[in-house]
Design a protein around this motif. Structure first.
Motif, PDB file in Angstrom:
ATOM      1  N   ALA A 105     -43.986 -67.409 -11.465  1.00  0.00           N
ATOM      2  CA  ALA A 105     -43.065 -67.558 -12.603  1.00  0.00           C
ATOM      3  C   ALA A 105     -43.155 -66.412 -13.615  1.00  0.00           C
ATOM      4  O   ALA A 105     -42.139 -65.959 -14.139  1.00  0.00           O
ATOM      5  CB  ALA A 105     -43.304 -68.896 -13.299  1.00  0.00           C
ATOM      6  N   ALA A 106     -44.361 -65.937 -13.884  1.00  0.00           N
ATOM      7  CA  ALA A 106     -44.529 -64.876 -14.880  1.00  0.00           C
ATOM      8  C   ALA A 106     -43.881 -63.562 -14.446  1.00  0.00           C
ATOM      9  O   ALA A 106     -43.576 -62.708 -15.282  1.00  0.00           O
ATOM     10  CB  ALA A 106     -46.015 -64.656 -15.166  1.00  0.00           C
ATOM     11  N   GLN A 107     -43.653 -63.396 -13.139  1.00  0.00           N
ATOM     12  CA  GLN A 107     -43.068 -62.161 -12.619  1.00  0.00           C
ATOM     13  C   GLN A 107     -41.540 -62.162 -12.649  1.00  0.00           C
ATOM     14  O   GLN A 107     -40.905 -61.121 -12.472  1.00  0.00           O
ATOM     15  CB  GLN A 107     -43.527 -61.924 -11.170  1.00  0.00           C
ATOM     16  CG  GLN A 107     -45.022 -61.873 -10.997  1.00  0.00           C
ATOM     17  CD  GLN A 107     -45.681 -60.816 -11.864  1.00  0.00           C
ATOM     18  OE1 GLN A 107     -45.180 -59.701 -11.984  1.00  0.00           O
ATOM     19  NE2 GLN A 107     -46.790 -61.161 -12.486  1.00  0.00           N
ATOM     20  N   LEU A 108     -40.938 -63.325 -12.835  1.00  0.00           N
ATOM     21  CA  LEU A 108     -39.480 -63.439 -12.692  1.00  0.00           C
ATOM     22  C   LEU A 108     -38.679 -62.516 -13.609  1.00  0.00           C
ATOM     23  O   LEU A 108     -37.715 -61.896 -13.148  1.00  0.00           O
ATOM     24  CB  LEU A 108     -39.057 -64.901 -12.869  1.00  0.00           C
ATOM     25  CG  LEU A 108     -39.584 -65.839 -11.777  1.00  0.00           C
ATOM     26  CD1 LEU A 108     -39.272 -67.290 -12.116  1.00  0.00           C
ATOM     27  CD2 LEU A 108     -39.020 -65.471 -10.414  1.00  0.00           C
ATOM     28  N   PRO A 109     -39.020 -62.374 -14.894  1.00  0.00           N
ATOM     29  CA  PRO A 109     -38.218 -61.468 -15.725  1.00  0.00           C
ATOM     30  C   PRO A 109     -38.176 -60.040 -15.188  1.00  0.00           C
ATOM     31  O   PRO A 109     -37.164 -59.357 -15.309  1.00  0.00           O
ATOM     32  CB  PRO A 109     -38.915 -61.529 -17.091  1.00  0.00           C
ATOM     33  CG  PRO A 109     -39.587 -62.858 -17.108  1.00  0.00           C
ATOM     34  CD  PRO A 109     -40.032 -63.086 -15.691  1.00  0.00           C
ATOM     35  N   ARG A 110     -39.271 -59.603 -14.551  1.00  0.00           N
ATOM     36  CA  ARG A 110     -39.335 -58.233 -14.011  1.00  0.00           C
ATOM     37  C   ARG A 110     -38.414 -58.042 -12.818  1.00  0.00           C
ATOM     38  O   ARG A 110     -38.064 -56.910 -12.489  1.00  0.00           O
ATOM     39  CB  ARG A 110     -40.764 -57.904 -13.599  1.00  0.00           C
ATOM     40  CG  ARG A 110     -41.713 -57.836 -14.759  1.00  0.00           C
ATOM     41  CD  ARG A 110     -43.088 -57.438 -14.292  1.00  0.00           C
ATOM     42  NE  ARG A 110     -44.039 -57.632 -15.371  1.00  0.00           N
ATOM     43  CZ  ARG A 110     -45.329 -57.796 -15.214  1.00  0.00           C
ATOM     44  NH1 ARG A 110     -45.840 -57.789 -14.005  1.00  0.00           N
ATOM     45  NH2 ARG A 110     -46.117 -57.962 -16.241  1.00  0.00           N
TER      46      ARG A 110
END
Length: 197
Positions: A105-110
């Motif tokens: 989830a933490a990687q999604l914006p990238r």
């Protein structure tokens, strides 16, 4: 840590069960919803076959993302979807031929620079500098998907826990959340807070 604020009730319950922890929900707080974000399209109507959409890979948020996509009319999922074991295999109809890629989830914006769109949880969108107002669509949160302050079950009646709850229920807290122009003003409010408005 005496208390935390980073998960919704469904995640808290699954995490506590999986880890054998005795945790309790203290109070539900205003929450930034999941958004459908894109740097490549401006409308869901522009989606085409083969477009890649990233979404969270943990089971509860993957189930949540699939339900969100279904609410947008993009897919159909199994009616008996198990939120603790969900996967993209639960999609029974994908009329536009979209490709779904679950990731941390933490990687999604990238991923927004390389994929067509991403379903980003509000907290990660917020941390990445994405504004809720820039999402093409925002999820309407069920109460069990709004974030909670959690404490150890043994601490639920301790003075510090009561003080935290009182602070969240205070007029000063409501004023800070509802302040015009505040990022928090776009958060979805819990039912107890709406009832007081």
């Amino acid at each position: 840590i005496d208390a935390n604020l980073f998960q919704h009730s469904l995640y808290l319950e699954k995490f506590a069960a999986d880890k054998g922890l005795k945790l309790a929900k203290l109070i539900i707080v205003p929450t930034a919803s999941m958004g459908f974000y894109s740097k490549k399209i401006h409308s869901l109507d522009e989606l085409k076959k083969g477009d890649v959409i990233t979404l969270s890979n943990d089971a509860t948020n993957l189930a949540r993302g699939l339900r969100f996509l279904q609410s947008l009319g993009l897919i159909t999922i199994k009616p008996d979807l198990d939120a603790t074991k969900a996967s993209e295999k639960d999609i029974v109809d994908n009329p536009r031929g979209l490709v779904f890629k679950p990731l941390e989830a933490a990687q999604l914006p990238r991923t927004l620079d390389s994929v067509t769109a991403s379903l980003v949880n509000g907290n990660f969108a917020f941390a990445a500098g994405l504004k809720l107002s820039t999402a093409l669509k925002l999820e309407i949160l069920d109460e069990n998907l709004k974030n909670v302050i959690a404490v150890r079950a043994d601490d639920i009646d301790k003075p510090f826990a009561k003080d935290i709850k009182a602070a969240v229920e205070s007029d000063a807290y409501a004023a800070a959340i509802n302040a015009p122009g505040s990022v928090f003003s776009e958060f979805q409010k819990p039912e107890w807070m709406k009832a007081r408005a």
